[in-house]
Design an enzyme around this catalytic site. Structure first.
Site, PDB file in Angstrom:
ATOM      1  N   ASP A 529       0.863  -1.189   0.000  1.00 17.64           N
ATOM      2  CA  ASP A 529       0.000   0.000   0.000  1.00 17.64           C
ATOM      3  C   ASP A 529       0.900   1.239   0.000  1.00 17.64           C
ATOM      4  O   ASP A 529       1.608   1.488   0.978  1.00 17.64           O
ATOM      5  CB  ASP A 529      -0.881  -0.057   1.265  1.00 17.64           C
ATOM      6  CG  ASP A 529      -1.912   1.063   1.308  1.00 17.64           C
ATOM      7  OD1 ASP A 529      -1.680   2.114   0.681  1.00 17.64           O
ATOM      8  OD2 ASP A 529      -2.940   0.875   1.990  1.00 17.64           O
ATOM      9  N   HIS A 530       0.836   1.984  -1.087  1.00 18.84           N
ATOM     10  CA  HIS A 530       1.765   3.105  -1.250  1.00 18.84           C
ATOM     11  C   HIS A 530       1.473   4.249  -0.279  1.00 18.84           C
ATOM     12  O   HIS A 530       2.286   5.160  -0.104  1.00 18.84           O
ATOM     13  CB  HIS A 530       1.708   3.611  -2.703  1.00 18.84           C
ATOM     14  CG  HIS A 530       3.013   4.177  -3.180  1.00 18.84           C
ATOM     15  ND1 HIS A 530       3.939   4.736  -2.331  1.00 18.84           N
ATOM     16  CD2 HIS A 530       3.547   4.272  -4.433  1.00 18.84           C
ATOM     17  CE1 HIS A 530       4.982   5.157  -3.026  1.00 18.84           C
ATOM     18  NE2 HIS A 530       4.780   4.877  -4.305  1.00 18.84           N
ATOM     19  N   ARG A 531       0.313   4.217   0.380  1.00 18.01           N
ATOM     20  CA  ARG A 531       0.035   5.253   1.377  1.00 18.01           C
ATOM     21  C   ARG A 531       0.894   5.027   2.620  1.00 18.01           C
ATOM     22  O   ARG A 531       1.152   5.942   3.389  1.00 18.01           O
ATOM     23  CB  ARG A 531      -1.449   5.209   1.795  1.00 18.01           C
ATOM     24  CG  ARG A 531      -2.402   5.605   0.686  1.00 18.01           C
ATOM     25  CD  ARG A 531      -3.822   5.317   1.089  1.00 18.01           C
ATOM     26  NE  ARG A 531      -4.057   3.890   1.327  1.00 18.01           N
ATOM     27  CZ  ARG A 531      -5.218   3.381   1.711  1.00 18.01           C
ATOM     28  NH1 ARG A 531      -6.252   4.183   1.921  1.00 18.01           N
ATOM     29  NH2 ARG A 531      -5.363   2.084   1.879  1.00 18.01           N
TER      30      ARG A 531
END
Ligand code: CAO
Length: 557
Positions: A529-531
């Site tokens: 998850d790039h967040r």
């Protein structure tokens, strides 16, 4: 004891109705007036009760069958006691109408075709029912209400019914709430705006003492709640299976059952005909909630609904293509199983909501595989077979400890770091994908993990996983290694923030600085998850995992 054919009684103006729910099966003991099946026309649904008590010997109808007054529903071996409906039907073998139907004019006040200004909506004629409890409120102030749209559901000890609106307009004020009791004539709601008034139309209402179902009005009928002594009616205006109103489509008994369990029917996906919610659906929903795998109807609407041509508009997308495949060749349509529906909705949410990136890498597992094979030889007698996945779980725990954000979850703007390492593994089962969870993998050895994995995978395939065995994972591994493939892009199992996909290891020529040497290479696909995770961290995680797998002693460091 006599065999009695139980027939569809007088169901008013309806010529032919579809059987949408079977509520009993062969071998069941039924009481007189117990609901046997639910039938549905385009305007109403009703439960057909038994005219006699006894044991069901034979079902004469199946889901989807069309029935009409006089159709035999089932054969009952009657018990000695006189059936409740016997007074109305002396010979239960003859087509004895259980329902005495009577045309009754309701909402008789003819009204102007249109009006403006506030309009009061009252509880219409609800037959002999007094002080019925409001069990469900289906609208809220500000909603635009159509004529005949169900506003509330009321229930007596014998029946439940949806009360429709007599007018169209914008709901300004709702005068009742769940738990109130209402009677004919009570003020329900105040509507405003351009209000169109329904024309008064006579409807058939069950009226005999043994009446057991009721029938809604003809297509242009007035919005009249109809109820009867035992069973009740789905809202006349409640378009079965329709999505416009989004109202739960379920029989009164299922509604009662859901209420007893505290299940919000609006969240349950109906597996019955035309999406009708059955008792089994409510049970399944409860189990899914317990296991943490519950989906909301909204989620599901986005997934399987797309296959049925509905989805996409919520995201501003063009509609899902609707193709009549039969035009091009023979087809067979099969409903998807419950697990597929549930996992589909979750996968879609996760795929859409998570800005996910996948890094692919290879790990040299030549030595580890040799160790695994020799370990299995040594442990042959113990019966526990160690698979590569068990080593991967251990290796991942080490990597998760080194890179804790991979073992975290997003909570608003905060990250929740978990100081436990429960690893989920995707298991392919005849019913669809399931993710059993092995707890506290940091505290367990590879042998114990292998053993638990074998047991959990078997349970998953047998459909016997308990809720606790499917919840609480902090990271998931999806291994297709036993099947094949090179790389893939697994979907993160929210609220986790990463997942490792593993494919089949193959012997490959690897340059060792001087020459190509044959090494067993394991393809890894890490989706993150790039967040929460940056690309560099993901590359480091994979590289570290590769180091451990190429020299497992590093796990000890
Ligand atoms: N490379 C090469 N061979 C592998 C391997 C790999 N990465 N992983 C497993 N194998 C071999 C095993 O050694 C075993 O070989 P032998 O029978 O010769 O000993 C064989 O493949 C079968 O292994 P397995 O699949 O039974 O065991 P596992 O521990 O690897 O996996 C389980 C267990 C439950 C994960 C697996 O059975 C399964 O269901 N996999 C599918 C998961 C899935 O569907 N993922 C997709 C999710 S996204 O849709």
């Amino acid at each position: 004891m006599a065999l009695v054919e139980v027939q569809v009684p007088d169901i008013g103006d309806f010529d032919e109705v579809t059987v949408i729910e079977l509520m009993v099966k062969v071998g069941d003991t039924v009481k007189a007036e117990q609901s046997l099946i639910t039938v549905e026309s385009d305007k109403a649904s009703m439960e057909i009760p038994s005219s006699t008590a006894g044991v069901v010997k034979e079902m004469r109808v199946a889901l989807g069958d069309k029935v009409k007054q006089g159709s035999v529903v089932l054969v009952v071996e009657a018990v000695a006691a006189a059936p409740a409906a016997a007074s109305a039907a002396p010979s239960s073998t003859s087509p004895s109408p259980v329902i005495a139907s009577e045309a009754r004019q309701t909402n008789p006040a003819p009204a102007a075709p249109a009006a403006s200004g506030p309009v009061q909506v009252h509880v219409p004629d609800i037959g002999d029912f007094k002080d019925v409890a409001v069990i469900e409120v289906m609208v809220k102030p500000g909603d635009t209400i159509k004529i005949e749209q169900s506003l509330i559901t009321v229930e007596s000890d014998k029946a439940s019914m949806e009360i429709p609106s007599s007018h169209a307009g914008v709901l300004k004020e709702l005068k009742v709430k769940v738990g109130d009791t209402v009677n004919i004539g009570d003020l329900l709601a105040i509507l405003e705006g351009t209000v169109t008034v329904a024309a008064p139309v006579a409807v058939a209402v069950a009226a005999a003492p043994a009446a057991s179902a009721a029938v809604a009005s003809a297509p242009a009928a007035a919005p009249t709640p109809v109820a009867a002594a035992v069973a009740a009616v789905a809202a006349p205006a409640h378009a079965p299976g329709g999505t416009t109103l989004g109202l739960p489509h379920a029989s009164p008994s299922v509604r009662k059952f859901a209420r007893e369990l505290g299940v919000p029917l609006a969240e349950v996906i109906g597996s019955g005909l035309k999406g009708r919610i059955t008792e089994a659906d409510v049970q399944a929903f409860t189990q899914a909630v317990m296991s943490g795998a519950a989906q909301t109807k909204a989620q599901a609407a986005k997934a399987p609904a797309q296959a049925s041509g509905g989805g996409g508009s919520e995201l501003g997308l063009i509609p899902w293509p609707k193709v009549d495949f039969a035009k091009f060749g023979p087809i067979e349509r099969k409903e998807m199983g419950r697990i597929k529906k549930i996992s589909g909705a979750n996968l879609l949410r996760n795929a859409i909501m998570i800005p996910a990136v996948t890094n692919h890498d290879d790990a040299d597992i030549t030595d580890l595989e040799a160790f695994r094979v020799s370990t299995n030889k040594e442990n042959e007698k113990s019966g526990v077979k160690v698979t590569m996945l068990a080593f991967l779980i251990k290796a991942c725990v080490a990597a998760l400890k080194k890179y804790p954000e991979f073992n975290s979850s997003l909570d608003g703007d905060a990250l929740v770091y978990k100081n436990y390492w429960h690893i989920g593994f995707a298991a392919d089962t005849p019913n669809g994908l399931m993710v059993p969870v092995i707890r506290d993998c940091d505290k367990k050895g590879v042998l114990q993990i292998s053993q638990e994995m074998g047991e959990l995978a078997k349970k998953a395939r047998d459909g016997k996983l308990g809720p606790a065995e499917m919840t609480g994972a902090t990271f998931t591994i999806s291994s297709l290694g036993g099947i094949g493939g090179k790389y893939f892009t697994p979907i993160i199992n929210a609220p986790e923030v990463a997942i490792l996909g593993v494919c089949k290891s193959t012997m490959e020529p690897v340059w060792d600085g001087k020459q190509f040497v044959p090494r067993l290479m394991l393809p890894l696909s890490l989706t993150w998850d790039h967040r929460v995770i940056d690309g560099a961290a993901a590359a480091r995680f994979n590289a570290f995992l590769g180091q451990i797998l190429s020299d497992f002693r590093r796990v000890l460091l």
